[in-house]
Design a protein around this motif. Structure first.
Motif, PDB file in Angstrom:
ATOM      1  N   MET B 111      37.146  40.789  64.513  1.00 51.67           N
ATOM      2  CA  MET B 111      36.564  41.193  65.787  1.00 51.67           C
ATOM      3  C   MET B 111      35.303  42.016  65.565  1.00 51.67           C
ATOM      4  N   LEU B 113      33.372  41.870  62.908  1.00 52.16           N
ATOM      5  CA  LEU B 113      32.325  41.052  62.314  1.00 52.16           C
ATOM      6  C   LEU B 113      31.717  40.101  63.330  1.00 52.16           C
ATOM      7  N   LEU B 114      32.548  39.601  64.214  1.00 53.10           N
ATOM      8  CA  LEU B 114      32.045  38.632  65.173  1.00 53.10           C
ATOM      9  C   LEU B 114      31.561  39.295  66.459  1.00 53.10           C
ATOM     10  N   GLY B 115      31.595  40.610  66.482  1.00 54.04           N
ATOM     11  CA  GLY B 115      30.975  41.306  67.595  1.00 54.04           C
ATOM     12  C   GLY B 115      31.757  41.288  68.875  1.00 54.04           C
TER      13      GLY B 115
END
Lengths: 153, 117, 528, 356
Positions: B111, B113-115
């Motif tokens: 979450m 890392l993927l924003g």
């Protein structure tokens, strides 16, 4: 082993529960419910007998191995109907009965529920019902048997 | 078909042809085998000669004691990487709770890392 | 229309249906006797294998094979897809080939390995069910259907891991696996629900065509994360791998080898999600998962080898080795994804990405064969000596010559020593990922050497060493086990000697399938 | 592919294999003799004659070939043979003097660095397997030390190999950068700037320290350690099997030296002297022997005589921490070199020195 009252009541209510379960299975394509739910109801009736009359009495009447054969037959029936679809309808799972004059071959109309519709669906419901009755009851039976053994020791 | 089988495996950055290597290997094997055959093949079976060399110490009756246990192998390597291995060992608790914890942790990482958060 | 054409047309359904039929028939056939049942199961899987290769010949010639369950009528009504669809492309059939090889080897192996056990009917039923689930996972073109098969696989494998119920550790491993896989599967279900709610479709191709950069939002991200986390966990990627060594190590050897296939089917799920389902939005920065994959791969590799180095249980050690091998696949494919998902770079000018993907995909089948062979050898050693701890083994090469040779082949293959198959795929990986960053190749080489050291340790402590009195009279493994090991070993050598052939015929279509998601997505509207 | 090409190919491989076998064994033993002589002189001894290794091998062939009771015979016999063959096959991929490698161009097959890395592992693996299979505690301790050493030095070695290939892959119009013929045709020294030059020197230094471990020489000879575990993994070997290992060691020295030459000093004299034909081959071959001598002198003899043996955990530490760092610094230098050269317009070292 329960008292006589329980045994009698269980004996009286068992046919009703079974009939109701079979009704749910047979009307699976029309009303809520279906093979799994109906099968669970029938199995619960059997479990009532198990509780009332005791494990040993049931084990005498029904063998676990017979139940597993029934269970396999149910599963086979399901996949067998699917294969029949392949043979008669050209594709796996094809509803080859729908729209023909065979049993369950009727076309459903929008107004009233008609049991004579659904094609292969009722057949599959029966197969699933058989499997669930046998499977669920076998599980409970084996568990009850194991418990009674443990208590006996 | 035959040529397709012989084709060299081209990784785009290098080549590897197992068949050519294997053929060369076979030829060298023949040479070495002949060379080795010139040597003396005999030895005295069942004499003191074939006993294990232990600097003169007696050999144990139970031969299993001569077998260095698997857990004792690579001592030097384990010794010098102790800190990594001990950390990793602590990670592997073998409890389902911790498995779920790691799973949740990774979802959180994804979450981040993927924003999403 | 001859019989082969009909079979080919029906093959996607039949590949799933045949083992399922076999599974349901097994309890009945089992009444007829031991040999009859086993021959029946081998025939069932042989028929499945035939169908898989038939389908493969078609798919490898460039087609995407689709199959509609329950009817021949067009399935696209205005904008919705009804009926369950199977959609088979190069990657699917590649995974199906692995599955069929592994399950065939496992069943042949079980003939002697399971002879003494009770409850064999259930064992074989569950084994075939598990195979069905794996086939379903890799062949289906429907997301919900994928979930169903995922569950079938995990339930069957839970029961099989705990097959030796008298061993507390096996039951514990199965319990842990059940907990974690159920939770993972529920997250998959949740994200499928999200996607269904937003896009009103369950078909992977249809969904993929609707997930566009325009529509991409929070909910897509969330589904992606949940799908990715759950599936990587089920594929055993570190640090969510902890269930894997236990499950692999405690299950009977013939089940461990199928579990390898089950893990790889989840890996297939990861690739399908990243490359196809989110294929249209792959270049959105948040979806650029390439580097995440690469780093997860490296972590997996390192944790695998470090933990394997200190294991003393034969099968658990191999399980950690298998974990390290998984890292290579992630490394290779992740490198490809990094390039593919970067708008500034292209596959054409960075051909190494394609090579890295080829290496990663090629390594999947190599890993299945190598690790599978090692598990079978471990099972054979256990069968002969009833010992699983390496500390108590030793000197059995005297009694079990063939098994030793098979182990040696597996050892060389898994650590990537030429001329075995592992070398070819690792060579592809090393010689391509270094262009993304030199460190990647360096760590990969290091891990492979450590893998060699680990396997040599097993070779020494189990097979070499002085005669031990306890193992004076042990005998070579029975024939059926040797045959199963022999099949895998000969495939390993064959793949090793003709890597170019294998890459061109098997791997290339699979790579093409995931690097060109448009052909998968667009088949609904008739485009290829 | 017609019959003619096939038969020529097969003949090339056969004669090449025979030639390389003879070359590897003879040169290997010769250098072993020279190495011993120099080491003796450095220690103030007279030392054995240079032909002593040949005599050693002949004597070993005459001696009895003892198979210990505890050994697994087939593994025990097979390990030395496989080790020797694998180390000879390395030479098939290496250019020797002015001659191209034997297997270059056979069905488009070429020498490959990663392949060489793995082929170098096989002789060590054979040694380890042989040691393990002999069933003696000394041999087992030695074998596991050898394996630990192998893990240790493989890390810096991998860095060196990957770095060189990576730098070459940055160049335009260069493909197949792991191929030895590519690497020898474009020596990195010619294209690197000052920073990269330093990096390259660091890499060379690392490789020179990796070599004694690869060849199990002091200070990294913990696997054999005569004074401590009585010859370690070779303790139970005798006669012709020991001779095989002796030859393996000799051939491996040549192979390792040739790899260093191919990676770092692929220069030949003939282009400078503008010669061609047979004289060129002869002068290149002699020059190659000289380079080989210098490499072995620095990476084997001098280190061997100069320092004492390390403990096994010290070996692992040495390779994984200081040497890996050294190699990584080399890698980083080379990585930054390109950027710095283009950004500040710094010419390559060769241009600065005016050697082009």
């Amino acid at each position: 082993m329960m008292s006589k009252i329980v045994k009698t009541i269980a004996g009286i209510s068992f046919p009703f529960i079974t009939i109701y379960g079979l009704y749910v299975i047979a009307h699976g394509h029309l009303t809520p419910g279906g093979g799994f739910q109906g099968g669970a109801i029938v199995a619960s009736g059997l479990i009532l007998l198990l509780v009332a009359y005791g494990t040993d009495w049931i084990i005498e009447k029904i063998k676990e191995s017979h139940l597993s054969i029934l269970e396999s037959l149910g599963a086979l029936g399901f996949i067998g109907v699917a294969f029949l679809g392949l043979i008669f309808g050209g594709m796996f799972f094809t509803n080859f009965i729908a729209g023909t004059s065979m049993l369950f071959g009727g076309i459903p109309t929008s107004t009233a529920a008609n049991i004579n519709t659904g094609g292969t669906l009722p057949l599959m419901n029966f197969a699933v019902g058989l499997k669930v009755i046998a499977g669920l009851f076998a599980i409970v039976l084996v568990m009850a048997y194991a418990i009674s053994k443990e208590e006996g020791e | 078909m035959f040529e397709q089988l012989l084709k060299t495996f081209d990784t785009g950055n290098g080549y590897w042809n197992p068949l050519v290597w294997g053929f060369a290997f076979l030829i060298i094997f023949l040479i070495i085998y002949i060379l080795r055959g010139r040597g003396n093949p005999s030895y005295k079976r069942g004499t003191e000669q074939t006993k294990v060399f232990l600097s003169g110490n007696p050999e144990y009756e139970n031969k299993e004691l001569l077998h260095v246990k698997a857990s004792n192998l690579y001592w030097g390597w384990v010794e010098s990487t102790k800190w990594v291995i001990n950390t990793l060992k602590k990670m592997h608790t073998g409890r389902a709770n911790d498995y779920i914890l790691w799973f949740t942790f990774m979802i959180a990482i994804f979450m981040l890392l993927l924003g999403v958060i | 229309m001859n019989i082969l054409d009909i079979l080919l047309q029906q093959s996607p359904a039949l590949i799933v249906a045949t083992p399922l039929l076999g599974a349901f028939l097994t309890p009945l056939i089992g009444k007829l006797g031991y040999n009859v049942r086993n021959i029946f199961i081998i025939i069932i899987l042989a028929v499945t294998a035939f169908l898989v290769f038939l389908l493969a010949s078609d798919v490898f010639s460039g087609n995407i094979h689709t199959y509609v369950f329950g009817g021949t009528t067009s399935t696209v009504l205005s904008n919705t897809v009804i009926r369950i669809l199977f959609e088979v492309d190069g990657l699917s059939i590649f995974m199906a080939i692995i599955t069929v090889i592994l399950s065939l080897a496992a069943v042949i192996y079980s003939w002697a390995f399971m002879r003494e056990e009770t409850g064999q009917d259930k064992y074989y039923t569950l084994l075939l069910l598990m195979t069905t689930g794996m086939f379903g996972m890799v062949l289906t073109g429907d997301l919900f259907n994928f979930f169903v098969f995922l569950e079938i696989t995990s339930i069957a494998s839970c029961a099989l891991i705990a097959f030796w119920t008298h061993k507390a550790k096996a039951v514990e491993a199965a319990f842990n696996y059940m907990v974690i896989s159920t939770i993972g599967a529920l997250f998959v279900l949740l994200s499928i629900a999200f996607l269904y709610g937003k896009y009103d479709a369950l078909n992977i191709a249809k969904l993929a065509s609707r997930i566009t950069p325009v529509s991409f939002s929070f909910i897509d991200k969330l589904s992606l994360i949940l799908l990715l986390a759950a599936l990587t966990m089920k594929a055993g990627i570190a640090p969510m791998h902890m269930w894997l060594p236990d499950a692999y190590g405690r299950a009977p050897a013939s089940i461990s080898i199928i579990l390898v296939g089950a893990t790889q089917a989840s890996l297939y799920g990861v690739f399908r999600i990243c490359f196809t389902l989110y294929g249209n939005v792959i270049q959105i920065p948040e979806v650029s998962l390439g580097w995440i994959m690469v780093i997860l791969g490296l972590i997996t590799m390192l944790i695998g080898v470090f933990m394997a180095m200190i294991q003393i249980d034969f099968k658990k050690l191999i399980a950690y080795g298998a974990l390290a091998e998984l890292g290579y696949m992630f490394l290779g494919v992740g490198t490809g994804l990094t390039i593919l998902s970067n708008p500034q770079l292209s596959l054409a000018s960075n051909s190494f990405a394609l090579q890295a993907m080829k290496g990663g995909i090629f390594h999947i089948i190599n890993d299945a064969l190598d690790v599978g062979l090692l598990f079978l050898v471990a099972g054979a050693v256990y069968y002969a000596t009833k010992e699983s701890s390496l500390n108590n083994l030793g000197g059995i090469a005297r009694n079990m010559k063939y098994t030793t040779v098979f182990f040696l082949i597996g050892l060389l293959a898994v650590s990537g020593i030429p001329p075995m198959n592992g070398f070819a795929s690792k060579l592809l990986i090393y010689e391509s990922v270094y262009q993304l960053n030199p460190i990647l190749a360096i760590i990969a080489i290091l891990a492979s050497i450590m893998l060699l050291a680990i396997m040599v340790k097993v070779f020494y402590s189990a097979f070499l060493g002085p005669k031990i009195d306890r193992f004076q009279d042990i005998r070579e493994a029975p024939k059926s086990m040797l045959i199963a090991m022999g099949i895998l070993a000969s495939l390993i050598i064959f793949f090793g000697l003709f890597p170019d052939l294998i890459v061109n015929t098997l791997v290339e279509p699979a790579v093409k399938a995931i690097t060109h998601p448009t052909s998968y997505i667009l088949w609904l509207t008739g485009g290829v | 592919m017609d019959i003619g090409t096939v038969s020529i190919t097969i003949l090339t491989v056969i004669f090449g294999a025979i030639g390389v076998t003879l070359f590897g064994i003879i040169i290997g033993l010769l250098y072993k003799g020279i190495d011993r002589k120099i080491a003796a002189h450095m220690q103030g001894r007279v030392g054995p004659p240079i032909r002593q290794p040949f005599l050693d091998v002949i004597k070993l062939f005459v001696k009895e070939n003892i198979v210990p009771d505890n050994a697994i015979p087939w593994v025990f016999h097979l390990a030395p043979i496989i080790g020797l063959i694998a180390s000879i096959t390395i030479l098939l991929y290496l250019p020797i003097g002015g001659f191209p490698a034997v297997l270059d161009g056979i069905i488009t097959s070429k020498g490959d660095l990663i392949l060489l890395l793995y082929l170098l592992i096989i002789p060590s693996l054979a040694l380890v397997t042989g040691g393990f299979s002999s069933g003696s505690p000394y041999a087992i301790v030695g074998a596991q030390r050898e394996m630990a050493t192998m893990i240790a030095y493989e890390f810096p070695l991998a860095i060196i190999i990957v770095t060189i290939a990576w730098r070459l892959s940055l160049m335009q119009n260069v493909s197949h950068v792991f191929t030895l013929s590519t690497i020898t045709s474009i020596p990195l020294w010619n294209i690197l700037g000052p920073l990269g030059f330093i990096g390259m020197i660091l890499l060379l230094l690392t490789l020179i320290i990796v070599t004694p471990a690869e060849l199990s020489k002091i200070p990294f000879d913990a696997p054999e350690a005569e004074t401590e575990i009585a010859g370690g993994l070779l303790v139970e070997y005798s006669g012709r099997n020991l001779a095989m290992f002796y030859l393996t060691d000799a051939v491996k020295t040549v192979a390792m030296g040739s790899i260093i030459i191919a990676l770092f000093f692929p220069y030949n004299l003939s282009p400078i002297l503008s010669m061609n034909g047979y004289p060129a081959y002869i002068i290149d071959f002699l020059f190659y022997l000289l380079k080989l001598f210098l490499v072995i002198l620095f990476s084997v003899t001098l280190i061997r005589v100069g320092v004492a043996r390390l403990k096994i955990d010290q070996i692992v530490y040495t390779y994984w921490v200081p040497l890996t760092l050294l190699a990584l610094i080399g890698l980083i230098c080379i990585m930054w070199d390109q950027t710095i050269m283009t950004q500040f317009g710094i010419p390559s070292v060769v241009e600065i020195l005016g050697l082009t």
